[in-house]
Design an enzyme around this catalytic site. Structure first.
Site, PDB file in Angstrom:
ATOM      1  N   LYS A 160      -4.563  -6.993 -10.708  1.00 23.75           N
ATOM      2  CA  LYS A 160      -3.719  -5.855 -11.133  1.00 23.75           C
ATOM      3  C   LYS A 160      -2.835  -6.382 -12.394  1.00 23.75           C
ATOM      4  O   LYS A 160      -2.773  -7.401 -12.711  1.00 23.75           O
ATOM      5  CB  LYS A 160      -2.906  -5.548 -10.074  1.00 23.75           C
ATOM      6  CG  LYS A 160      -3.964  -4.727  -8.796  1.00 23.75           C
ATOM      7  CD  LYS A 160      -2.881  -4.121  -7.953  1.00 23.75           C
ATOM      8  CE  LYS A 160      -3.903  -3.207  -7.014  1.00 23.75           C
ATOM      9  NZ  LYS A 160      -2.643  -2.584  -5.820  1.00 23.75           N
TER      10      LYS A 160
ATOM     11  N   ARG B 274      -7.797  -7.391  -0.184  1.00 22.42           N
ATOM     12  CA  ARG B 274      -8.618  -6.491  -0.778  1.00 22.42           C
ATOM     13  C   ARG B 274      -8.852  -6.873  -2.277  1.00 22.42           C
ATOM     14  O   ARG B 274      -7.870  -6.971  -2.998  1.00 22.42           O
ATOM     15  CB  ARG B 274      -8.100  -5.164  -0.461  1.00 22.42           C
ATOM     16  CG  ARG B 274      -8.754  -3.866  -1.337  1.00 22.42           C
ATOM     17  CD  ARG B 274      -7.943  -2.587  -0.992  1.00 22.42           C
ATOM     18  NE  ARG B 274      -8.856  -1.427  -1.716  1.00 22.42           N
ATOM     19  CZ  ARG B 274      -9.021  -1.179  -3.045  1.00 22.42           C
ATOM     20  NH1 ARG B 274      -8.177  -1.776  -3.876  1.00 22.42           N
ATOM     21  NH2 ARG B 274      -9.839  -0.251  -3.566  1.00 22.42           N
TER      22      ARG B 274
END
Length: 281
Positions: free
Chosen positions: A226, A260
């Site tokens: 991210k 995740r």
């Protein structure tokens, strides 16, 4: 630190979270922020599922619309049309696989569970579809509730908090009460890294993740590749694997029980090393 020995009941299959588990991401979209995670065609979905399972994923997390900042929303029917063939194909090829569906639509979640999915992963925690919590309770599947300020289209437009840790904790105290009232037995908490948060907000949450243990629920971290990583390192999502592994290790040290991820093998190695050193007296 030793993890609380939670289990979650995935349609009769118990997953033991006393050792951290890995969710492998499969994006059935054209526009997810990390291009290598996109698997629009079924043969790509099955290839990615096989790779994730072989590398140690306990859960396959299927998403059929992008939730990157600024993303346009796909409608419920479009998401259903993308998602259900993938669920059917994976269950047919890998009948023991545990599938999580990444959706905020109650109707999509219900159809996916009927097709064989076993977990609902809702980035809106029921805020974008008022029928979601009741549906998850009725289906009796684990429910991942994530914190997000705004929607994917608006969430990064100058998000503000007086105290991000306290506000997210308070949000989940109320949300857990709503989930319990809806009959959801297994709730998993996701603080929502990158969803309506600046880089400083993200790292403040990471620094204080251990406090979320007060909620007495399993904790999930979704940080893979991210912007909180690649912008800090002045690189790109494609070059952010090393930074991702560092953040995964820090999250494990703070008590996270589910990761995740886009890259299962490196995450599995981080878990193995963390587990080994945690057991040394």
């Amino acid at each position: 630190m030793k993890l609380t020995p939670y289990t979650i009941n995935c349609r009769g299959k118990l997953l033991d979270l006393s050792t951290p588990l890995i969710m492998g991401i499969i994006n059935i979209t054209d526009d997810s922020f990390y291009a290598a995670s996109r698997s629009k065609h079924l043969h790509h979905v099955l290839e990615q599922a096989a790779r994730h399972l072989a590398e140690g994923a306990a859960i396959l997390d299927l998403g059929a619309q992008s939730s990157r900042p600024g993303a346009q929303t796909a409608g419920e029917q479009e998401e259903t049309d993308r998602l259900l063939p993938a669920v059917h194909a994976i269950i047919n090829q890998f009948p023991e696989a545990v599938i999580s569906v990444d959706t905020w639509y109650a109707g999509v979640a219900e159809k996916a569970v009927q097709a064989g999915a076993a977990i609902i992963n809702d980035i809106s925690a029921g805020e974008m579809d008022p029928g979601m919590l009741g549906t998850a309770g009725r289906l009796q599947v684990p429910y991942i509730a994530m914190h997000m300020k705004g929607t994917p289209l608006t969430m990064q437009q100058d998000p503000q908090y007086d105290n991000v840790v306290q506000e997210v904790l308070d949000y989940f105290i109320k949300k857990l009460a709503q989930c319990r009232a809806a009959g959801i037995d297994d709730v998993i908490i996701d603080p929502g890294f990158g969803f309506g948060k600046t880089m400083a907000h993200n790292y403040t949450l990471l620094r204080h993740l251990q406090l979320f243990g007060e909620l007495e629920c399993p904790l999930l971290a979704g940080v893979s590749r991210k912007s909180m990583i690649y912008r800090l390192l002045e690189t790109t999502p494609e070059a952010a694997l090393n930074g991702t592994t560092v953040i995964h290790t820090l999250a494990l040290q703070q008590g996270v029980q589910l990761l995740r991820v886009h890259d299962v093998k490196p995450a599995a190695e981080a878990v193995k090393i963390w587990q080994y050193i945690s057991n040394i007296v």
